[in-house]
Design a protein around this motif. Structure first.
Motif, PDB file in Angstrom:
ATOM      1  N   TYR A 173      27.977  57.476  36.581  1.00  0.00           N
ATOM      2  CA  TYR A 173      28.339  56.464  35.583  1.00  0.00           C
ATOM      3  C   TYR A 173      27.163  56.349  34.618  1.00  0.00           C
ATOM      4  O   TYR A 173      26.157  55.693  34.909  1.00  0.00           O
ATOM      5  CB  TYR A 173      28.618  55.122  36.268  1.00  0.00           C
ATOM      6  N   ALA A 174      27.270  57.087  33.507  1.00  0.00           N
ATOM      7  CA  ALA A 174      26.147  57.181  32.578  1.00  0.00           C
ATOM      8  C   ALA A 174      26.598  57.018  31.129  1.00  0.00           C
ATOM      9  O   ALA A 174      26.357  57.892  30.283  1.00  0.00           O
ATOM     10  CB  ALA A 174      25.428  58.522  32.783  1.00  0.00           C
ATOM     11  N   PRO A 175      27.273  55.875  30.811  1.00  0.00           N
ATOM     12  CA  PRO A 175      27.793  55.716  29.446  1.00  0.00           C
ATOM     13  C   PRO A 175      26.692  55.454  28.415  1.00  0.00           C
ATOM     14  O   PRO A 175      26.939  55.603  27.220  1.00  0.00           O
ATOM     15  CB  PRO A 175      28.710  54.494  29.574  1.00  0.00           C
ATOM     16  N   TYR A 176      25.509  55.061  28.841  1.00  0.00           N
ATOM     17  CA  TYR A 176      24.438  54.693  27.893  1.00  0.00           C
ATOM     18  C   TYR A 176      23.542  55.879  27.556  1.00  0.00           C
ATOM     19  O   TYR A 176      23.197  56.095  26.406  1.00  0.00           O
ATOM     20  CB  TYR A 176      23.649  53.499  28.446  1.00  0.00           C
ATOM     21  N   SER A 177      23.170  56.634  28.571  1.00  0.00           N
ATOM     22  CA  SER A 177      22.296  57.790  28.311  1.00  0.00           C
ATOM     23  C   SER A 177      23.105  59.066  28.078  1.00  0.00           C
ATOM     24  O   SER A 177      22.586  60.027  27.502  1.00  0.00           O
ATOM     25  CB  SER A 177      21.360  58.022  29.496  1.00  0.00           C
ATOM     26  N   SER A 178      24.350  59.096  28.553  1.00  0.00           N
ATOM     27  CA  SER A 178      25.151  60.333  28.557  1.00  0.00           C
ATOM     28  C   SER A 178      24.458  61.463  29.320  1.00  0.00           C
ATOM     29  O   SER A 178      24.624  62.643  28.984  1.00  0.00           O
ATOM     30  CB  SER A 178      25.474  60.795  27.131  1.00  0.00           C
ATOM     31  N   ILE A 179      23.647  61.082  30.291  1.00  0.00           N
ATOM     32  CA  ILE A 179      23.003  62.092  31.138  1.00  0.00           C
ATOM     33  C   ILE A 179      23.462  61.861  32.582  1.00  0.00           C
ATOM     34  O   ILE A 179      22.861  61.066  33.313  1.00  0.00           O
ATOM     35  CB  ILE A 179      21.454  62.017  31.043  1.00  0.00           C
ATOM     36  N   PRO A 180      24.538  62.521  32.992  1.00  0.00           N
ATOM     37  CA  PRO A 180      24.964  62.379  34.382  1.00  0.00           C
ATOM     38  C   PRO A 180      24.043  63.172  35.298  1.00  0.00           C
ATOM     39  O   PRO A 180      23.587  64.271  34.950  1.00  0.00           O
ATOM     40  CB  PRO A 180      26.380  62.971  34.376  1.00  0.00           C
ATOM     41  N   GLU A 238      24.533  53.550  35.803  1.00  0.00           N
ATOM     42  CA  GLU A 238      23.834  52.784  34.762  1.00  0.00           C
ATOM     43  C   GLU A 238      24.438  51.392  34.606  1.00  0.00           C
ATOM     44  O   GLU A 238      25.496  51.074  35.170  1.00  0.00           O
ATOM     45  CB  GLU A 238      23.870  53.571  33.450  1.00  0.00           C
ATOM     46  N   ASN A 239      23.730  50.557  33.832  1.00  0.00           N
ATOM     47  CA  ASN A 239      24.177  49.185  33.607  1.00  0.00           C
ATOM     48  C   ASN A 239      23.873  48.793  32.168  1.00  0.00           C
ATOM     49  O   ASN A 239      22.876  49.268  31.589  1.00  0.00           O
ATOM     50  CB  ASN A 239      23.441  48.249  34.581  1.00  0.00           C
ATOM     51  N   SER A 240      24.705  47.907  31.603  1.00  0.00           N
ATOM     52  CA  SER A 240      24.472  47.469  30.220  1.00  0.00           C
ATOM     53  C   SER A 240      23.130  46.747  30.108  1.00  0.00           C
ATOM     54  O   SER A 240      22.532  46.705  29.034  1.00  0.00           O
ATOM     55  CB  SER A 240      25.616  46.565  29.759  1.00  0.00           C
ATOM     56  N   SER A 241      22.652  46.189  31.200  1.00  0.00           N
ATOM     57  CA  SER A 241      21.271  45.706  31.253  1.00  0.00           C
ATOM     58  C   SER A 241      20.459  46.898  31.774  1.00  0.00           C
ATOM     59  O   SER A 241      20.345  47.122  32.989  1.00  0.00           O
ATOM     60  CB  SER A 241      21.174  44.502  32.205  1.00  0.00           C
ATOM     61  N   TYR A 242      19.974  47.718  30.833  1.00  0.00           N
ATOM     62  CA  TYR A 242      19.525  49.085  31.129  1.00  0.00           C
ATOM     63  C   TYR A 242      18.630  49.224  32.362  1.00  0.00           C
ATOM     64  O   TYR A 242      18.753  50.154  33.139  1.00  0.00           O
ATOM     65  CB  TYR A 242      18.770  49.679  29.930  1.00  0.00           C
TER      66      TYR A 242
END
Ligand code: THU
Length: 138
Positions: free
Chosen positions: A30-37, A56-60
């Motif tokens: 689950y890596a929607p922020y970095s796009s690095i799975p 990942e989390n929206s609170s990075y």
């Protein structure tokens, strides 16, 4: 002389055994922020394998690395001794663990070997001790 090469061969064998599982795990990252799975497989001394992916989390800063997910799953299941960690990311060839993961891995298996892979399924091997020379100890 036989001993050194047989150790190297066995790490490669363990890494090969985990390729499919670790590659499959990427779909659960689950890596929607970095796009690095990132996906990890941890080979226990008794042959059991635990996998982990980054979450990942929206609170990075609350995001969690794949290595620690695999390690914590294994420890929570009663495992304490580990032989090999295999890491894979389709975005970063030969990805290596961050410092926090190295420290947590040291807690249980200072003799662990880290295997990392590229998209062509070629490996590099690093003893954990060479990646973290002076881990924190109480
Ligand atoms: N990440 C891992 O899961 N393992 C590593 O070895 C390094 C980085 C994750 C954390 C974050 O979700 C993403 O990769 C980008 O840093």
């Amino acid at each position: 002389m036989v001993k050194i090469s047989s150790t190297a061969v066995s790490h490669k064998r363990l890494a090969r055994e985990m390729i499919k599982l670790v590659k499959k795990g990427i779909t659960n990252a689950y890596a929607p922020y970095s796009s690095i799975p990132v996906s990890a497989g941890l080979y226990c001394k008794d042959g059991e394998i635990f996998t982990g992916v980054n979450i990942e989390n929206s609170s990075y800063s609350l995001s969690m690395c794949a290595e620690r997910v695999a390690l914590f799953k294994a420890v929570a299941s009663g495992q304490r001794n580990f032989l090999l960690l295999l890491l894979y990311s389709p975005k970063i060839d030969f990805i290596l663990p961050c410092g926090a993961c190295l420290q947590t891995l040291c807690e249980f298996s200072p003799e662990l070997v880290i295997a990392t892979m590229n998209t062509n399924e070629e490996f590099k091997f690093y003893p954990l001790k060479t990646l973290i020379k002076r881990p924190f100890r109480l």
